[in-house]
Design a protein around this motif. Structure first.
Motif, PDB file in Angstrom:
ATOM      1  N   LYS A 143       0.842  -1.196   0.000  1.00 23.00           N
ATOM      2  CA  LYS A 143       0.000   0.000   0.000  1.00 23.00           C
ATOM      3  C   LYS A 143       0.887   1.261   0.000  1.00 23.00           C
ATOM      4  N   GLY A 144       1.896   1.237   0.872  1.00 21.16           N
ATOM      5  CA  GLY A 144       2.821   2.369   0.958  1.00 21.16           C
ATOM      6  C   GLY A 144       3.531   2.614  -0.367  1.00 21.16           C
ATOM      7  N   ILE A 145       4.030   1.541  -0.955  1.00 18.87           N
ATOM      8  CA  ILE A 145       4.772   1.680  -2.221  1.00 18.87           C
ATOM      9  C   ILE A 145       3.884   2.313  -3.283  1.00 18.87           C
ATOM     10  N   ILE A 146       2.655   1.812  -3.391  1.00 23.96           N
ATOM     11  CA  ILE A 146       1.776   2.298  -4.452  1.00 23.96           C
ATOM     12  C   ILE A 146       1.404   3.768  -4.222  1.00 23.96           C
ATOM     13  N   GLN A 147       1.424   4.174  -2.932  1.00 26.28           N
ATOM     14  CA  GLN A 147       1.174   5.587  -2.622  1.00 26.28           C
ATOM     15  C   GLN A 147       2.425   6.439  -2.793  1.00 26.28           C
ATOM     16  N   GLY A 148       3.536   5.792  -3.182  1.00 22.47           N
ATOM     17  CA  GLY A 148       4.771   6.549  -3.393  1.00 22.47           C
ATOM     18  C   GLY A 148       5.537   6.837  -2.120  1.00 22.47           C
ATOM     19  N   ASN A 149       5.270   6.051  -1.075  1.00 19.49           N
ATOM     20  CA  ASN A 149       5.965   6.252   0.194  1.00 19.49           C
ATOM     21  C   ASN A 149       7.386   5.669   0.127  1.00 19.49           C
ATOM     22  N   ILE A 150       8.372   6.577   0.268  1.00 19.52           N
ATOM     23  CA  ILE A 150       9.771   6.179   0.093  1.00 19.52           C
ATOM     24  C   ILE A 150      10.228   5.229   1.196  1.00 19.52           C
ATOM     25  N   THR A 151       9.742   5.418   2.411  1.00 22.40           N
ATOM     26  CA  THR A 151      10.143   4.538   3.506  1.00 22.40           C
ATOM     27  C   THR A 151       9.677   3.114   3.234  1.00 22.40           C
TER      28      THR A 151
END
Lengths: 358, 358
Positions: free
Chosen positions: A46-54
């Motif tokens: 989910k984070g990756i798809i939202q562009g979350n670098i962490t």
């Protein structure tokens, strides 16, 4: 000398005072419990798809881990990211040390970000197993790029083999693309097999060169020139310009000798000065031309499919070999058979049959 | 046109009269029983070591056979011949069709026999599977060579793969050496992977060329030039001499660009006219120089050992792959996995793991 020998003397140095534990067992436990609260695969996806670098960084760490449970989790993440991947231009950049790869990548990266691109910079450098990330390890050299949130820089993964390093990088590309990075720059050093690995994971392969004195062609590995979609002569500034123009002519002549590429693209030679930010937009225009051409004749997609099949077969064949040669009986018997061949007591073919029958 | 259509007509051509059997069943049986009296492996080995050409030919036929009992017998013969093998100079000769390979080999062969050599001429041409021996198949082109008893000419074995053809030729070399042939010429066509196979079974690799008009370097596969120990420009006679000299200069320049060979030998370019028997002794002098140099720095033996190890590993790896890919479940599932990769539903690496686990 006697000096280096420990002297038996009354002047004995006492052991130092034992240091107090810097962490109490209670706080250590607290830290550990916090560490164990790793985000789940779903959370990371989910984070990756939202562009979350962490989230992206953490997932890449799982890819790079040798812990089997991490590998399993990484595979789950990669598979979930696949539908979001593939929408990027992947560019391989090579050149011998000293040619200015980092400066060039920084200049190109900054230019791209100004033009609304999201840029991920990865590396394939199997030698970094020893040096713990020689290329891109020193992020300070890419200061401008590191500052912007539309850039993501990750040093080369370490690994016991080029195959391992290449695999990790290839999986990392998928996650970066899912995180919205539309331009993937993959750096490698101009020494050895790693070019071939990078060439087989990118859409466009760029060779950075310097205008040297004298025999320009001597020092170049022919295979690398043959792979190149472009030769960019860096440090073409000041007194170097004349030599750079001469080198451009010579490289163009060399490129001309190779058969036409399956992409229909004729490799080009251009000049730039990464340090002075000159010629960078020309490099990008050239890459854009290439992508337009390769997409219009459908080479772009066909090439990516071929690369996938290549990696599938490559992985299978590497594993078949390592499964065979790593068996302890094969390790022992292979040496014996080689000795027998050298003594003229068997042929390579009979020895192979024997070993395969074990 | 209507003419090409079969006409329905009363003028129907009758079927021809059935030919009588040209052999009675009695004499056929007699011939078969005679055929079955094949010499034993021991008899063939004895014959080969005595230099008996019929024994040599029969043993090579066993090598080339796909019948498992023949293969077993062939292996026994090869192993028995090994102690008598290895004392030869093995020369690979390549060049595109039309360059005059057969004429050159005949001229070189006749020259060698006049100089008390025993010459075996073999070939590696996987395309001969279809054409049933395209190179060397037409022995009449080598009339002079065929006449002498110190020459042995054998067309390319057929085979389903280059690997198979190369293996058979390599084993044939052993038998020819055991039969006393001290110079082995191995011909191949200048198109494809067969050069690499031949290069890895010879001591000296010779590229035959013509002096063409214009861009000399264009048509040549770079890899082949890089493998060559010598470039011999054939048909350097009459009006061609000027062009041949120009080509020699150009090739020398091209050869100069490659890194130094492990043998310490600098590749040479020479001219010859095989048809007019000119320049042939110079070619042989050059090969003799090479052998002296390579033996004095011990490269000759080291290189043969490396070639043996190469063939051992090559055979193992080919067999590992064919064992895997020929399994029927793999044939089915590989296609499915490639389709899943193309649809973005799995990665090449996950697909590889899945297939390896079947």
């Amino acid at each position: 000398m006697a000096k280096s020998k420990p002297k038996k003397s009354a002047l004995k140095e006492n052991d130092g005072i034992k240091q107090p534990e810097s962490l109490s067992s209670v706080s250590a436990k607290a830290i550990k419990s916090k560490r164990q609260k790793q985000p789940s695969a779903e959370e990371l996806v989910k984070g990756i798809i939202q562009g979350n670098i962490t989230a992206l960084s953490r997932a890449i760490t799982l890819i790079e881990s040798t812990n089997p449970s991490h590998t399993k989790k990484a595979n789950t993440i990669i598979n979930a990211c696949l539908p979001y991947a593939n929408n990027s231009i992947r560019i391989g950049i090579t050149g011998v040390p000293g040619v200015g790869k980092s400066t060039f990548i920084e200049a190109l990266g900054v230019y791209l970000i100004k033009n609304s691109k999201k840029v991920a910079v990865l590396a394939v450098d199997p030698s970094s197993t020893l040096s713990k990330g020689s290329i891109l390890g020193d992020k300070t050299r890419m200061e401008d790029l590191v500052k912007t949130k539309n850039a993501f820089i990750r040093p080369s993964p370490s690994g016991d083999s080029l195959g391992g390093v290449a695999r990790k990088t290839r999986e990392t590309i998928i996650l970066c693309e899912a995180a919205g990075f539309d331009t993937i720059l993959i750096e490698t050093v101009g020494v050895g097999q790693s070019e071939i690995a990078v060439h087989s994971m990118v859409d466009f392969f760029l060779l950075l060169k310097l205008a040297g004195a004298g025999d320009e062609l001597q020092g170049i590995k022919r295979g690398i020139i043959e792979m190149a979609d472009a030769i960019v002569i860096n440090k073409a500034d000041g007194e170097n310009i004349k030599a750079a123009n001469a080198a451009k002519l010579e490289f163009n002549r060399a490129l001309h000798l190779y058969p036409e590429k399956a992409s229909g693209w004729t490799p080009k030679t251009t000049l730039c000065s990464a340090l002075k930010n000159e010629g960078i937009s020309e490099v990008w225009d050239m890459i854009t031309d290439y992508v337009l051409k390769a997409k219009s004749n459908n080479y772009f997609n066909r090439h990516r499919k071929q690369q996938n099949t290549f990696w599938l077969l490559q992985t299978i064949e590497e594993r078949l070999k390592s499964n065979f040669y790593n068996r302890s009986i094969i390790k022992t018997e292979l040496k014996k058979q080689i000795a027998l061949i050298e003594e003229g007591k068997t042929t390579p073919f009979n020895a192979a049959e024997y070993l395969l029958g074990l």
